[in-house]
Each structure stands twice: as C-alpha cells, then as structure tokens.
Design a protein around this motif. Structure first.
Motif, mmCIF file in Angstrom:
data_model
loop_
_atom_site.group_PDB
_atom_site.id
_atom_site.type_symbol
_atom_site.label_atom_id
_atom_site.label_comp_id
_atom_site.label_asym_id
_atom_site.label_seq_id
_atom_site.Cartn_x
_atom_site.Cartn_y
_atom_site.Cartn_z
ATOM 1 N N VAL A 149 84.530 10.815 14.848
ATOM 2 C CA VAL A 149 85.309 11.808 15.447
ATOM 3 C C VAL A 149 86.117 12.694 13.931
ATOM 4 O O VAL A 149 86.456 13.948 13.811
ATOM 5 C CB VAL A 149 85.528 12.325 16.577
ATOM 6 N N ILE A 150 87.495 11.350 13.821
ATOM 7 C CA ILE A 150 88.638 11.642 13.117
ATOM 8 C C ILE A 150 88.032 12.141 10.980
ATOM 9 O O ILE A 150 88.951 12.852 10.657
ATOM 10 C CB ILE A 150 89.265 10.650 12.807
ATOM 11 N N PHE A 151 87.112 11.343 10.808
ATOM 12 C CA PHE A 151 86.765 11.151 9.864
ATOM 13 C C PHE A 151 86.329 12.973 9.709
ATOM 14 O O PHE A 151 86.737 13.272 8.699
ATOM 15 C CB PHE A 151 85.954 10.107 9.266
ATOM 16 N N THR A 152 85.166 12.965 9.872
ATOM 17 C CA THR A 152 84.574 14.502 10.114
ATOM 18 C C THR A 152 86.271 15.206 10.626
ATOM 19 O O THR A 152 85.777 16.621 9.633
ATOM 20 C CB THR A 152 83.700 15.054 11.518
ATOM 21 N N THR A 153 86.985 15.526 11.249
ATOM 22 C CA THR A 153 87.519 16.484 11.129
ATOM 23 C C THR A 153 89.091 16.525 10.072
ATOM 24 O O THR A 153 89.346 17.671 9.779
ATOM 25 C CB THR A 153 88.246 16.226 12.876
ATOM 26 N N VAL A 154 89.215 15.656 9.232
ATOM 27 C CA VAL A 154 89.841 15.411 8.656
ATOM 28 C C VAL A 154 89.313 16.123 7.274
ATOM 29 O O VAL A 154 89.972 16.780 6.803
ATOM 30 C CB VAL A 154 90.681 14.097 8.545
ATOM 31 N N PHE A 155 88.219 15.822 7.073
ATOM 32 C CA PHE A 155 86.974 15.724 6.682
ATOM 33 C C PHE A 155 87.015 17.868 6.208
ATOM 34 O O PHE A 155 87.047 18.093 5.681
ATOM 35 C CB PHE A 155 85.520 15.389 6.027
ATOM 36 N N VAL A 156 86.761 17.981 7.979
ATOM 37 C CA VAL A 156 86.838 19.790 7.787
ATOM 38 C C VAL A 156 88.368 20.607 7.575
ATOM 39 O O VAL A 156 87.999 22.113 6.987
ATOM 40 C CB VAL A 156 86.221 19.979 9.286
ATOM 41 N N ILE A 157 89.198 19.316 7.849
ATOM 42 C CA ILE A 157 90.506 20.445 7.385
ATOM 43 C C ILE A 157 91.075 20.372 5.588
ATOM 44 O O ILE A 157 91.052 21.913 5.536
ATOM 45 C CB ILE A 157 91.889 19.588 7.262
ATOM 46 N N ILE A 158 90.277 19.576 5.239
ATOM 47 C CA ILE A 158 90.464 19.890 3.737
ATOM 48 C C ILE A 158 89.908 20.638 3.421
ATOM 49 O O ILE A 158 90.732 21.384 2.489
ATOM 50 C CB ILE A 158 90.119 18.310 2.784
#
Length: 438
Positions: free
Chosen positions: A222-231
């Motif tokens: 979840v954290i990886f996906t969220t950070v990737f989406v923010i980038i």
C-alpha cells in the motif's frame, strides 16, 4: 495537507466553506444508506453479489458501496463523470462544441449546462436499464409492478442529479472540486472494510510470525503504491520558453524566461477507466442475462475478467491482461491528443514572440513538442499500467480481492493534491487581500 488545512481553518471564511463541505458530504453519505422505496434492496444486493462478481468493484468503489446496497444514491457521481468524459470527447469531434470551449467563462457555463442535461439522460438510461433487467430476473420482490419499476427509475435518477447538485454547491460555496471531493470520500469510505477483509483473510487466526509478515507485506504494498502514485501524479517535464524583447510605446517589454509544465501522467486516470469499462461491459451483459458458453466465446469472456489474470493454473487466461495494457496505452495517447494540442501551443507561442531555445518557431516547434509528448505519454502510460496491475497480481496469486485498487489510489492522491493546491491558493489570495486592505 494537514498543515495547510490547519492554517486555512484559522480563517472564519474558510471555516464556513469547510463546514458546508462536510455537511454536503454527510448528506451524500446519508443518501448512500437509504433504500429505494417499494424495492427489496436486500434481494437486489444479493443478486448483484452473486452474478456480477468482481466486475462491479470499480463501480462500487466510486459509489462508496451504495451501488451494491442499491440505495437511492446507487448511481452517485458515475452519470456525471461519464457525461463529462463524453463532453470532452465530443469537443474534439464537434466544431460548435470546440468553439464553445474556447469562449472562456461564458462557454464554460454553457458546456456545464449541457453536461447537466446529459447527466440526467444518462441517469434515466442507466436506471431504466437496471430496473427492467432486475424486473425480468425477478429480483425486485415478490409483488413488484410497474409502479415499482417507475419508482426505482425516479429514485436512482433523482439521486444522481442531487449528488451532481451537491457537488456543484461544494465547488461554489465549499472548498472546491465538489464532484472530486464526493468521489474521494466514497472511495475512502470503502477502505476500512477492504482492510478488514485483508485482515480476516491473511492475519486473523494465524500465528504471530506469519500474521506479522502478512501485515508488513500488505502495508508495504500500500505504501509503495501510494508513493509511486504521488510521484506519477506530481511528475512534470518543464519545457523552457524564451520571449524576445520588443518595444511597446516607449518601453522595452518581453525578454523573460518561463516554461510549460507538461505532466508525465497527462491523461490522469481516464485511460484506466476507459479500458476497465470496455473489458467489463461484456461481462456485465453476460452476468445479467445468464449467458453461458463453453466454446471460444466463453474462454474469451473468462479472460476478460481481471480475477482470472495471473492464474497460475490457467496462464492462457492472462491474455485479457495484454488487451487491458494495450487499451490503457492507446487511451493515454488518445486522451492526451485531445487535451494538449502541439499545433495550437506552437502557434500561440509564435504570436506572443516566444520560442523554445534551440528550436525554430513554427513547424520545427510542433515536431519537437510531438516527439517530446510521445515520449512523456509512454512513460505516464507505463506508470499507470504498473499501478493498475499491482492489485490484479495480488488478486490472481493470493485471492486478495478488494474494491479499491490502482484506479482508486490515483483518484484519491490526485484529488488530495489538487485540493491542497486550491486551499493554498485561497490562503495566498487572502494574504494579498489583507495586505491591500491594510
């Protein structure tokens, strides 16, 4: 976001806007719990769960669970979103709409008016289709009649129109981005239930070690996906622009440098919505009409379901994933070509005396923008594919089926970032206003 909100809440004017937004969103969530009169909503909900499977996950996420419970707000914001997308596509195809789009504020108001009418039409079509389909399947209750069907059509259409109206009121009298705020709250409202489902499936009743590992993996994904989406959402390519100096009256003007911010994910979440809708439509029709086929057509229909992708026992079913990826990339290029026109940008730069350093004005600038845009779109589309495929992978391999996924996260992050910028701009305007008043 929290610091920005705290600063904004210190002002009386913004507090009023914030409280109005909270009230409007509360009305929407309340409507999501109210059943349709004269309809056995429990029977309709059970029918949807048993027949549509995971094909309704995206729709249920967008409506905050009201579609599955078949409340008066079951359609929610979906008719308005569909109408807005249709209007954007028609703008490039119909010259009259394109001219209206260029008329500034007056043209925007007229297009919004057409979008409202189109929302009502789509609401009638969707609610009418569902009511008739449910009536034929006998899921409206034992003693349903024509009045029950009409009641369902009126309730669903009215609910969609009321949600649209509340969204517009949030835009005008609230903190802005009305429809997006409602969509954000709908998606977020489903997340606690989804996380609880994951907890029950992978952690509840397990030993501490395996449960802890499962929890860390879930949190990490979840954290990886969220950070990737923010980038992906914040990523921009700045195209430098130089304006030549010229004399106006007795003054020398121009000569400044600026840039065009070209977003990496120029199409947003639209390509994923389009691709998902195209693949899900045959499955919804098949489930509603109980069409069964064990031949080639049946195999094709199975491969279109995202739950069959990454099936280790049936790798051939992942052919639908290839189609999905190609559709996402295709719609990313198509939608960007509608929203960003290199020819128009080049002509406007030339009229204003601007140019890209090292690139001659006119056709060379158009060709440069086209090459750069093609490269950026591919990167953005690849990022969209990665975000969208992650939930499908865990669903296929580990049967982790939840309503939110890459599409929902992109919307949530995008709306939060946009709302944050809008609140910051309101704070900045207030500071300037206060300075001028002093």
């Amino acid at each position: 976001m929290s610091n920005t909100l705290v600063k904004a809440l210190k002002t009386k004017e913004f507090r009023k806007k914030f409280l109005f937004t909270v009230f409007a969103v509360a009305v929407v969530r309340l409507g999501c719990q109210l059943p349709i009169p004269c309809i056995d909503s429990a029977q309709v909900s059970a029918y949807l769960q048993s027949t549509l499977g995971d094909s309704f996950n995206l729709m249920n996420s967008f409506t905050g669970g009201s579609f599955l419970s078949m409340s008066i707000f079951a359609l929610n914001v979906t008719p308005y979103i569909t109408a807005s997308i249709i209007m954007q596509l028609l703008t490039i195809a119909i010259p009259a709409l394109e001219e209206m789009h260029r008329d500034g504020e007056d043209g925007r108001k007229r297009m919004n008016k057409i979008t409202r009418y189109l929302t009502v039409v789509l609401g009638l079509i969707e609610s009418g289709s569902m009511a008739i389909a449910f009536a034929k399947q006998g899921t409206l209750g034992a003693d349903y009649n024509a009045l029950s069907i009409i009641t369902m059509i009126v309730a669903l259409t009215s609910g969609a129109v009321l949600v649209m109206w509340l969204g517009e009121r949030i835009t005008e009298s609230g903190i802005g981005n009305g429809i997006s705020i409602i969509l954000l709250v709908n998606i977020v409202s489903r997340m606690p239930n989804d996380f609880y489902v994951l907890y029950e499936q992978f952690m509840k009743g397990k030993q501490i070690g395996p449960a802890l590992i499962a929890g860390v993996i879930i949190a990490g994904v979840v954290i990886f996906t969220t950070v990737f989406v923010i980038i992906l959402s914040d990523g921009e390519r700045h195209i430098p622009i130089q304006y030549s100096k010229k004399i106006q009256g007795r003054k020398m003007v121009g000569g400044q440098s600026t840039h065009i911010p070209l977003k990496v994910n120029t199409a947003g979440v639209i390509p994923i919505i389009f691709a998902s809708s195209i693949l899900q439509f045959p499955l919804i029709i098949q489930n509603l009409f109980h069409y069964q086929n064990n031949g080639v057509i049946g195999k094709i229909l199975v491969s279109l379901s995202s739950s069959s992708w990454f099936d280790m026992d049936h790798p051939a079913r992942s052919a639908g994933l290839v189609v999905y990826i190609l559709l996402v990339i295709l719609f990313a290029y198509f939608y960007t070509s509608i929203t960003f026109n290199p020819i128009e940008v080049s002509n406007n730069m030339k009229k204003q005396g601007g140019f890209i350093p090292g690139i001659r004005p006119g056709k060379p600038t158009q060709e440069y923008l086209n090459r750069l845009l093609s490269y950026i779109i591919f990167i953005g589309a690849a990022g969209l594919v990665i975000v969208a495929v992650i939930p499908f992978f865990f669903n296929g391999v580990f049967s982790a089926n939840v309503s939110f996924g890459g599409t929902s996260l992109i919307i949530v992050v995008g709306v939060i970032l946009e709302t944050k910028k809008q609140i910051e701009s309101q704070i900045l305007v207030r500071k300037y206003t206060g300075f001028l008043n002093d």
